[in-house]
Structures are given as C-alpha cells and as structure tokens.
Scaffold this motif. Structure first.
Motif, PDB file in Angstrom:
ATOM      1  N   PHE A  15      65.461 -40.592  -0.286  1.00  0.00           N
ATOM      2  CA  PHE A  15      66.548 -41.306   0.520  1.00  0.00           C
ATOM      3  C   PHE A  15      66.284 -42.347   1.247  1.00  0.00           C
ATOM      4  O   PHE A  15      65.358 -42.742   1.506  1.00  0.00           O
ATOM      5  N   VAL A  20      72.607 -43.936   4.639  1.00  0.00           N
ATOM      6  CA  VAL A  20      72.260 -42.664   3.952  1.00  0.00           C
ATOM      7  C   VAL A  20      72.278 -41.739   5.155  1.00  0.00           C
ATOM      8  O   VAL A  20      72.703 -40.717   5.353  1.00  0.00           O
ATOM      9  N   LEU A  21      70.872 -41.771   5.563  1.00  0.00           N
ATOM     10  CA  LEU A  21      70.515 -40.903   6.667  1.00  0.00           C
ATOM     11  C   LEU A  21      71.026 -41.254   8.040  1.00  0.00           C
ATOM     12  O   LEU A  21      71.076 -40.393   9.006  1.00  0.00           O
ATOM     13  N   ASP A  42      72.119 -32.804   8.681  1.00  0.00           N
ATOM     14  CA  ASP A  42      71.406 -33.279   7.700  1.00  0.00           C
ATOM     15  C   ASP A  42      69.840 -33.010   7.480  1.00  0.00           C
ATOM     16  O   ASP A  42      69.430 -32.656   6.372  1.00  0.00           O
ATOM     17  N   LEU A  46      67.812 -30.888   5.072  1.00  0.00           N
ATOM     18  CA  LEU A  46      66.306 -31.546   4.280  1.00  0.00           C
ATOM     19  C   LEU A  46      65.610 -30.361   4.441  1.00  0.00           C
ATOM     20  O   LEU A  46      64.619 -30.325   3.436  1.00  0.00           O
ATOM     21  N   VAL A 150      74.098 -36.241   3.588  1.00  0.00           N
ATOM     22  CA  VAL A 150      72.811 -35.684   3.143  1.00  0.00           C
ATOM     23  C   VAL A 150      72.905 -34.130   3.054  1.00  0.00           C
ATOM     24  O   VAL A 150      72.299 -33.566   2.116  1.00  0.00           O
ATOM     25  N   CYS A 154      72.107 -31.734  -0.293  1.00  0.00           N
ATOM     26  CA  CYS A 154      71.111 -30.793  -0.234  1.00  0.00           C
ATOM     27  C   CYS A 154      71.731 -29.603  -0.590  1.00  0.00           C
ATOM     28  O   CYS A 154      71.029 -28.629  -1.424  1.00  0.00           O
TER      29      CYS A 154
END
Length: 173
Positions: A15, A20-21, A42, A46, A150, A154
């Motif tokens: 990532f 994004v994160l 998120d 993860l 995210v 996932c």
C-alpha cells in the motif's frame, strides 16, 4: 482475466500511504511535525489480511515517524519510506519473498504509483485518484481513501480467497 482470477494467487499486498491509508491531507504543525489520520477499520482489515497468511508492505515516497508507528501497531514489518522508485522497491520485495509479480497487489492513488500498479497481478486504487490511475486499476474501491477503502480491499481479497468467514468467525460466536 477476471478480478477473482487476479486475487486467487495473491501472497503480498502493498500500500501507498498518502491518499490510500490516509485521506491524502498533509497536516503540518508550525514546528514542522507531520500528522496523519488513519482509519481504524482499515487497520483491522489489514490485521485480518495478515492473519490469513498474506504478506503486507507499505511503500511510500514520504518519510514520517507516524507511518512507522502505525506500521508497527499493525505488525507490518515491510516498511519502505522515502522511496522515489516504488517499482524497484516492489521488485526487491518480490525477490526477497521469492514471488512472481502475479502474486502481488499494490494500492496506489497517483501517477507515481503507476509503474508498480502496471506490473503487479492486481492494481488497486481509490475514487479520488486521477483518471489515468483509475484507468490502470483492476479495482477501484467504493470507499474513499482514509475512510474504509483499505478495509474494503482487504475484505474483497479475503472473500475471493475463501478466508473472510474464518477471519470474522471469532466475532460472531
């Protein structure tokens, strides 16, 4: 190739950070300290992905202590910060893990991510990415960056690999 066919062989998901994160905003104090807002949903996504046997990595162009702290909190040991050539970092990571590019996914949001996105088995992005980036993504999250994008990815991977139910089972007892 279908999305499910791209997801099945994945053993590594990497990532980008900003956009994004996180939501992509850069928060700087007067003293120059950098702050980032991460999403707890998120983070748990993860952790579930990692618990299913997928290797996780962060490859980012910026360097930030808060990213190091977040990676440590999530148990992500493959952290690459201050990376100008993200493709070279991904290629090195693939070599270290003895994986083919088809066994890797990368989630990015800007043109600097395109070299990696164009060479992995699964290219992921977010709705706010520039059109050229979205054009090269195999999947674009419905959720915004830093707001569950995210986690969505996932769960998509876990579901396609048949691991989502096992990861959710402890919470459904």
């Amino acid at each position: 190739m279908s999305l499910a066919e791209r997801i099945k062989p994945l053993r590594l998901v990497a990532f980008d950070v900003d956009g994004v994160l996180t939501d992509g905003g850069l928060y700087l104090s007067d003293s120059g300290e950098e702050f980032k807002r991460f999403n707890s949903l998120d983070g748990h996504g993860l952790k579930m992905l990692k618990n299913s046997g997928i290797e996780l990595a962060i490859i980012t162009g910026r360097t930030s202590k808060c990213v190091e702290l977040r990676a440590r909190n999530l148990g992500i040991t493959r952290l690459y910060q201050g990376i100008e050539d993200k493709l070279a970092a991904m290629q090195s990571l693939l070599a270290d893990l003895k994986l083919a590019p088809e066994a890797a996914a990368f989630m990015g949001d800007d043109v600097v991510d395109l070299p990696v996105m164009r060479r992995v088995g699964l290219a992921l992005s977010v709705p706010a990415a520039p059109q050229i980036v979205r054009d090269h993504a195999h999947y674009i999250s419905q959720h915004a960056a830093g707001h569950g994008a995210v986690r969505e990815v996932c769960e998509l991977i876990l579901g396609a690999q048949g691991n989502l139910d096992a990861q959710l089972a402890p919470y459904l007892k």
